[in-house]
Design a protein around this motif. Structure first.
Motif, PDB file in Angstrom:
ATOM      1  N   PHE A   4      41.512  19.090  94.400  1.00 50.48           N
ATOM      2  CA  PHE A   4      42.576  19.279  95.388  1.00 50.48           C
ATOM      3  C   PHE A   4      43.926  19.015  94.716  1.00 50.48           C
ATOM      4  O   PHE A   4      44.029  18.173  93.828  1.00 50.48           O
ATOM      5  N   HIS A   5      44.929  19.754  95.154  1.00 46.57           N
ATOM      6  CA  HIS A   5      46.278  19.622  94.586  1.00 46.57           C
ATOM      7  C   HIS A   5      47.308  19.558  95.702  1.00 46.57           C
ATOM      8  O   HIS A   5      47.111  20.133  96.761  1.00 46.57           O
ATOM      9  N   LEU A   6      48.431  18.919  95.372  1.00 48.22           N
ATOM     10  CA  LEU A   6      49.605  19.141  96.212  1.00 48.22           C
ATOM     11  C   LEU A   6      50.044  20.577  95.968  1.00 48.22           C
ATOM     12  O   LEU A   6      49.779  21.135  94.901  1.00 48.22           O
ATOM     13  N   ILE A   7      50.748  21.151  96.928  1.00 46.91           N
ATOM     14  CA  ILE A   7      51.344  22.474  96.692  1.00 46.91           C
ATOM     15  C   ILE A   7      52.840  22.346  96.975  1.00 46.91           C
ATOM     16  O   ILE A   7      53.243  22.001  98.104  1.00 46.91           O
ATOM     17  N   ILE A   8      53.615  22.607  95.951  1.00 50.43           N
ATOM     18  CA  ILE A   8      55.079  22.525  96.084  1.00 50.43           C
ATOM     19  C   ILE A   8      55.665  23.798  95.471  1.00 50.43           C
ATOM     20  O   ILE A   8      55.324  24.160  94.336  1.00 50.43           O
ATOM     21  N   GLY A   9      56.523  24.460  96.233  1.00 51.77           N
ATOM     22  CA  GLY A   9      57.134  25.698  95.730  1.00 51.77           C
ATOM     23  C   GLY A   9      56.092  26.751  95.379  1.00 51.77           C
ATOM     24  O   GLY A   9      56.292  27.526  94.435  1.00 51.77           O
ATOM     25  N   THR A  14      49.954  18.578  89.875  1.00 46.68           N
ATOM     26  CA  THR A  14      49.127  17.400  89.620  1.00 46.68           C
ATOM     27  C   THR A  14      50.002  16.155  89.732  1.00 46.68           C
ATOM     28  O   THR A  14      51.224  16.224  89.615  1.00 46.68           O
ATOM     29  N   THR A  15      49.365  15.017  89.968  1.00 40.60           N
ATOM     30  CA  THR A  15      50.117  13.788  90.233  1.00 40.60           C
ATOM     31  C   THR A  15      49.651  12.692  89.269  1.00 40.60           C
ATOM     32  O   THR A  15      48.540  12.759  88.752  1.00 40.60           O
ATOM     33  N   PRO A  16      50.489  11.678  89.053  1.00 35.02           N
ATOM     34  CA  PRO A  16      50.079  10.613  88.133  1.00 35.02           C
ATOM     35  C   PRO A  16      48.901   9.785  88.648  1.00 35.02           C
ATOM     36  O   PRO A  16      48.159   9.212  87.866  1.00 35.02           O
ATOM     37  N   LEU A 180      45.244  19.994 102.602  1.00 36.75           N
ATOM     38  CA  LEU A 180      45.522  20.542 101.265  1.00 36.75           C
ATOM     39  C   LEU A 180      44.908  21.935 101.137  1.00 36.75           C
ATOM     40  O   LEU A 180      45.533  22.862 100.605  1.00 36.75           O
ATOM     41  N   ARG A 181      43.679  22.086 101.653  1.00 36.39           N
ATOM     42  CA  ARG A 181      43.023  23.400 101.580  1.00 36.39           C
ATOM     43  C   ARG A 181      43.773  24.428 102.440  1.00 36.39           C
ATOM     44  O   ARG A 181      43.992  25.570 102.028  1.00 36.39           O
ATOM     45  N   VAL A 198      52.580  17.290 100.708  1.00 28.11           N
ATOM     46  CA  VAL A 198      52.571  16.056  99.919  1.00 28.11           C
ATOM     47  C   VAL A 198      51.594  15.083 100.592  1.00 28.11           C
ATOM     48  O   VAL A 198      51.243  15.273 101.754  1.00 28.11           O
ATOM     49  N   THR A 199      51.166  14.075  99.857  1.00 28.99           N
ATOM     50  CA  THR A 199      50.172  13.135 100.404  1.00 28.99           C
ATOM     51  C   THR A 199      50.659  11.707 100.203  1.00 28.99           C
ATOM     52  O   THR A 199      51.564  11.450  99.413  1.00 28.99           O
TER      53      THR A 199
END
Ligand code: NAD
Length: 470
Positions: A4-9, A14-16, A180-181, A198-199
């Motif tokens: 799963f990923h954030l989606i931006i733009g 991916t996140t730290p 997210l999906r 965002v989460t």
């Protein structure tokens, strides 16, 4: 296990760090969820702002077509989404559970696409023309709870997009995966930045609700968090829709034939194991029928199969998370200690998972926490009354007013009583049945503003009056 990923733009990010989403059935890990940082929230707001000018000026018909394409995509992925909802939230596949949630997401998206906001004429004569027009409010932040994660995200996002707003959505950290999906699917149809996700928990929610780049907040959740969100919104005078907690009362009128109403009464109380904002949370029964209705309702509840929501024989799943499980069991223990009678349920089973049995609590009184506060779980207090006026007064005594219901042999007579309930929606011989065209919202501390229908769409717009001298 899928990722799963954030989606931006429009792009996966991916996140730290990440956090685990727990399956309430057995406390196993459903998946690791990427955790946003405040910098990523800023970036999501920037993307939504950049997308706004293009999206908001699209011809209406194009936005309608995109919404209908999204509905078709959700429909195509129905099974995967429904299973994901069951895994992260716990609701069952059978009965009014995960399949209803995904079907509702499709239905609400199509219904929102079908709505029209007409320009209104205030004056049109030889002295002048005054028109009332509506414009999209701008960038919307949506903050959602864990009980109906996919459907509530749809309720927030679709009307915003329909009128030309762009959106940053933040789901609950208990149930972020279906959102997210959903946003991933939506980005197959929409231009980049129109919908971003965002989460995270309170820190990320608070950063979003304080953010100067957000024009409007739509928040569904608890009253205490709603108050914080409203305070944050005050800094930049953001527009607000707040859909908050309830403690819905149901009144069964004297001499009601209960048998034909039992199934609806049951789901009114226990849809999604009682974890529904507008579920029936206090049931008032006339003293002459009290013992017989308590016994029959408890008997009905005791035969409903509870277990893993992926098993089609089950109709009720676990409580969604440990925090809520402890709250519900604490309220029942408190009622028991104060003299209430536990007619069925009331004991936590051994073993993993957040299960709590369907619990019917008789001899409940107005001073018990289970009655005064929102239990949001599978336990229903049943209270005795002598007169309908007294039942109404007690039903209306709390600071909340989301839904309410009156049950009786004659729907018209019951409706007269239902009109006297202080709540946003009053049902007769049913409870908690929202309709995509009927405005839904709370009075008193249950919220500000409404969702659904044309009134719901208006909440994502600002008014402009065009006043032309002729
Ligand atoms: P919650 O208030 O704990 O959380 C809701 C959301 O707010 C989550 O995404 C959370 O991460 C976020 N959040 C937490 N602190 C924040 C902060 N300081 N600033 C901004 N965001 C913050 O609610 P919950 O436990 O997820 O949901 C259950 C509650 O929601 C119940 O009270 C229920 O009645 C209510 N609810 C209401 C409706 C309605 O339509 N009225 C619908 C569903 C649920």
């Amino acid at each position: 296990m899928s990722s799963f990923h954030l989606i931006i733009g429009g792009r996966p990010v991916t996140t730290p760090s990440a956090f685990n989403v727990i399956n309430p059935v057995d406390e196993s890990v459903v998946a690791a969820c990427p955790e946003a940082t405040v910098a990523l929230v800023d970036s999501a707001v920037t993307s939504a702002r950049q997308a706004f000018p293009g999206w908001s000026v699209l011809p209406d018909a194009e936005r309608v077509a995109k919404l209908n394409a999204i509905a078709t995509l959700i429909e195509k992925h129905h099974q995967d989404l429904a299973e994901l909802v069951t895994r992260e939230q716990g609701k069952t596949q059978s009965g009014p559970g995960a399949n209803l949630e995904v079907g509702g997401a499709v239905g609400w998206t199509r219904a929102t696409a079908s709505l029209q906001l007409q320009e209104e004429t205030i004056q049109d004569d030889k002295t002048g023309l005054i028109l009332l027009t509506r414009k999209p409010v701008g960038v919307v932040a949506s903050i959602t709870p864990w009980n109906w994660p996919l459907l509530i995200a749809v309720w927030h996002i679709m009307p915003a997009l329909r009128v030309g707003c762009t959106v940053v959505v933040k789901p609950s950290p208990f149930t972020p995966l279906s959102t997210l999906r959903l946003v991933e699917l939506m980005n197959q149809v929409l231009p980049p930045g129109v919908i971003n996700v965002v989460t995270g928990g309170p820190e990320i929610g608070s950063h979003l609700s304080n953010h100067p780049g957000i024009d409007k907040l739509v928040f569904t959740g608890s009253i205490p968090t709603g108050r914080k969100v409203m305070q944050s919104a005050a800094q930049t005078l953001k527009r607000l829709t707040l859909e908050l907690g309830g403690n819905d009362a149901g009144i069964i009128l004297p001499d009601t034939r209960i048998e034909p109403l039992l199934e609806k009464l049951f789901w009114g109380c226990f849809i999604n194991a009682g974890q529904t904002c507008a579920a029936l949370k206090r049931l008032y029964v006339h003293e002459d029928q009290y013992e017989s209705i308590v016994a029959r309702f408890a008997e009905y509840c005791a035969q409903i199969p509870m277990g893993d929501g992926l098993d089609p024989k089950n109709l009720i799943g676990p409580v969604s998370n440990r925090m809520q499980l402890e709250k519900v069991s604490g309220y029942v223990d408190d009622a028991r200690a104060r003299g209430a009678r536990i007619v069925t349920g009331g004991e936590r089973p051994r073993g993993p998972g957040f299960f709590y049995p369907l619990t019917v609590v008789a001899d409940a009184t107005d001073d018990m926490k289970l009655v005064k506060e929102e239990q949001f779980g599978p336990a229903i207090p049943i209270l005795k009354y002598r007169t309908v006026d007294e039942a109404l007064q007690r039903a209306n005594a709390l600071e909340v007013g989301l839904g309410g219901s009156v049950w009786g042999n004659d729907p018209q007579e019951a409706a007269k009583v239902a009109r006297r309930l202080e709540c946003g929606t009053a049902w007769v011989n049913q409870h908690g049945m929202p309709h995509p065209m009927a405005p839904f919202g709370g009075v008193k501390c249950s919220g500000i503003g409404v969702e659904f229908g044309v009134d719901g769409l208006k909440e994502y717009t600002t008014v402009q009056v065009l006043n032309i001298a002729l």
